[in-house]
Design a protein around this motif. Structure first.
Motif, short mmCIF file in Angstrom:
data_model
loop_
_atom_site.label_atom_id
_atom_site.label_comp_id
_atom_site.label_asym_id
_atom_site.label_seq_id
_atom_site.Cartn_x
_atom_site.Cartn_y
_atom_site.Cartn_z
N ARG A 185 0.85 -1.19 0.00
CA ARG A 185 0.00 0.00 0.00
C ARG A 185 0.89 1.24 0.00
O ARG A 185 1.84 1.34 0.76
N TYR A 186 0.55 2.21 -0.87
CA TYR A 186 1.33 3.43 -0.99
C TYR A 186 0.40 4.65 -0.87
O TYR A 186 -0.80 4.58 -1.14
N LEU A 187 1.02 5.76 -0.49
CA LEU A 187 0.38 7.07 -0.60
C LEU A 187 1.18 7.87 -1.61
O LEU A 187 2.35 8.18 -1.38
N LEU A 188 0.55 8.18 -2.73
CA LEU A 188 1.17 9.03 -3.75
C LEU A 188 0.65 10.45 -3.55
O LEU A 188 -0.53 10.65 -3.25
N HIS A 189 1.52 11.41 -3.72
CA HIS A 189 1.10 12.81 -3.54
C HIS A 189 1.77 13.68 -4.59
O HIS A 189 2.92 13.44 -4.98
N TRP A 190 1.05 14.70 -5.03
CA TRP A 190 1.57 15.64 -6.02
C TRP A 190 0.71 16.90 -5.96
O TRP A 190 -0.29 16.96 -5.25
N ALA A 191 1.11 17.92 -6.69
CA ALA A 191 0.35 19.17 -6.67
C ALA A 191 0.57 19.90 -7.98
O ALA A 191 1.57 19.70 -8.68
N VAL A 192 -0.38 20.78 -8.31
CA VAL A 192 -0.28 21.60 -9.51
C VAL A 192 -0.76 23.00 -9.19
O VAL A 192 -1.48 23.23 -8.21
N TYR A 193 -0.34 23.94 -10.00
CA TYR A 193 -0.91 25.28 -10.00
C TYR A 193 -1.82 25.32 -11.21
O TYR A 193 -1.36 25.45 -12.35
N ASP A 194 -3.12 25.14 -10.98
CA ASP A 194 -4.07 24.93 -12.08
C ASP A 194 -4.05 26.12 -13.05
O ASP A 194 -4.29 27.26 -12.65
N SER A 195 -3.79 25.84 -14.31
CA SER A 195 -3.62 26.90 -15.30
C SER A 195 -4.94 27.59 -15.64
O SER A 195 -4.95 28.78 -15.97
N ALA A 196 -6.06 26.87 -15.54
CA ALA A 196 -7.35 27.47 -15.87
C ALA A 196 -7.87 28.35 -14.75
O ALA A 196 -8.50 29.39 -15.00
#
Length: 380
Positions: A185-196
């Motif tokens: 079992r893993y926890l994947l995490h990421w983020a973006v600065y939404d362009s729209a």
């Protein structure tokens, strides 16, 4: 400022810029406490007692990176308007998000690529400060050009120290179970600065793995997973769409929980053109600068209710997730999530006005109130 009707507005002077980033500095300091009160800290289903703490630490890290990026932007534009050859370049989205526009974040990333060249061609801070003192003593005038040079030097040093929030913050990996378990079992995490939307968005994904090789060591799957998740990180996509697409594209990776956190919009009578009840409320309290803001904070959560085996060709089956959509919560079901938690963080003065007026659209929004002493209170 720019003419009315333009969604992007340029801050008119360094004083406005300092007030603007000052608001964000105060707001971000409270977001860790807000996160701790949302129930994430007590979330133990997918990783025991440590799972909630891990989530809070990851979210706090992204918020710290966001704060550092805003510090960098404030340094970059610190002298705009004071040096005649410099355009007023810091633009914010005044109608949709209240945050710096997406292009500002992209430009900062481009500056990072060239940071070593810029630093190599600039005197260090000590040299610039010596020249500023010499200029003041000899010319009896403000050393504006040297102040600009120093602000740029500190800006590039801030970029070089890393730890910033960029337009794309690629997926990372946290192991939640024994690496040798049959079903890891893993926890994947990421983020973006939404362009729209010009908004920071944080993603958390719990995955169970029935493959042969641990995911982050799998030279075939891990790059594909990262690319897939980044391509699907659009606020216009429902979590249900993202999770189902991931489930179908990776037969031995099973999404159990997908969470998306929208940081913002930020509302301020001085800087944004909000509509509806908030417009009048913030206008009423705007005489007190410390009270002239409110920040929306939305958490979407999609949970797998169960899994089932479905045919995959003539002689084989694969495991697929059945996601929990509560039809007794129409707003969440329509959004393609199990739970939809809408919150508003605001100072005590606009909160009091909001309670007095009691507009219908805010009755189901949880309020977190910042007291005059800086303490965080939970409203209704």
């Amino acid at each position: 400022m720019n003419p009315p009707g333009n969604d992007h507005v340029t801050l008119p002077d360094p004083q406005a810029m300092r007030r603007y980033f000052g608001k964000f500095s105060r707001i971000i300091r409270h977001l860790r406490e807000v996160t701790g009160q949302t129930g994430l800290a007590n979330d133990t289903k997918y990783g025991g007692s440590e799972f909630g703490r891990i989530q809070l630490d990851l979210i706090e890290n992204y918020l710290q990176r966001l704060a550092k990026s805003f510090t960098a932007l404030s340094l970059k534009h610190l002298m705009s308007g004071r040096v005649s050859s410099l355009p007023l370049t810091l633009a914010i989205d005044r109608s949709e998000s209240g945050f710096p526009v997406f292009q500002e974040i992209m430009t900062m990333a481009n500056d990072l690529v060239q940071v070593d060249r810029h630093l190599a061609n600039q005197p260090d801070q000590a040299r610039l400060k010596e020249e500023m003192i010499a200029h003041i003593l000899s010319e009896r005038a403000r050393p504006t050009s040297l102040q600009y040079a120093l602000s740029q030097r500190i800006y590039y040093e801030t970029l070089k120290s890393r730890g910033l929030f960029f337009a794309q913050n690629h997926p990372q990996f946290v192991l939640l179970s024994d690496a040798k378990a049959q079903r890891r079992r893993y926890l994947l995490h990421w983020a973006v600065y939404d362009s729209a939307l010009s908004l920071p968005v944080i993603y958390l994904l719990v995955v169970e793995d029935t493959g042969h090789v641990i995911l982050n060591e799998d030279q075939m799957r891990w790059p594909q997973v990262q690319s897939h998740l980044m391509a699907q990180s659009l606020s216009s996509l429902k979590l249900l769409t993202i999770a189902r697409g991931f489930d179908v594209d990776f037969d031995n990776l099973h999404p159990k929980l997908l969470r998306r956190i929208h940081v913002g919009p930020m509302y301020s009578h001085a800087f944004t053109e909000q509509t509806g009840p908030l417009r009048e409320i913030l206008a009423e309290v705007s005489r007190t600068e410390e009270s002239d803001w409110a920040l929306a904070w939305t958490i979407e959560t999609l949970v797998s209710a169960r899994s089932e085996r479905v045919p995959a060709g003539l002689l084989s089956t694969v495991e697929r997730e059945i996601f929990d959509l509560d039809q007794y919560q129409p707003a969440a079901a329509e959004a393609g999530v199990t739970r939809l938690e809408r919150s508003l963080i605001l100072p005590v003065l606009p909160y009091q006005v909001l309670v007095d007026r009691d507009p219908p659209g805010f009755r189901d929004v949880r309020k977190y109130v910042v007291g005059e002493d800086g303490s965080l209170l939970t409203g209704l």
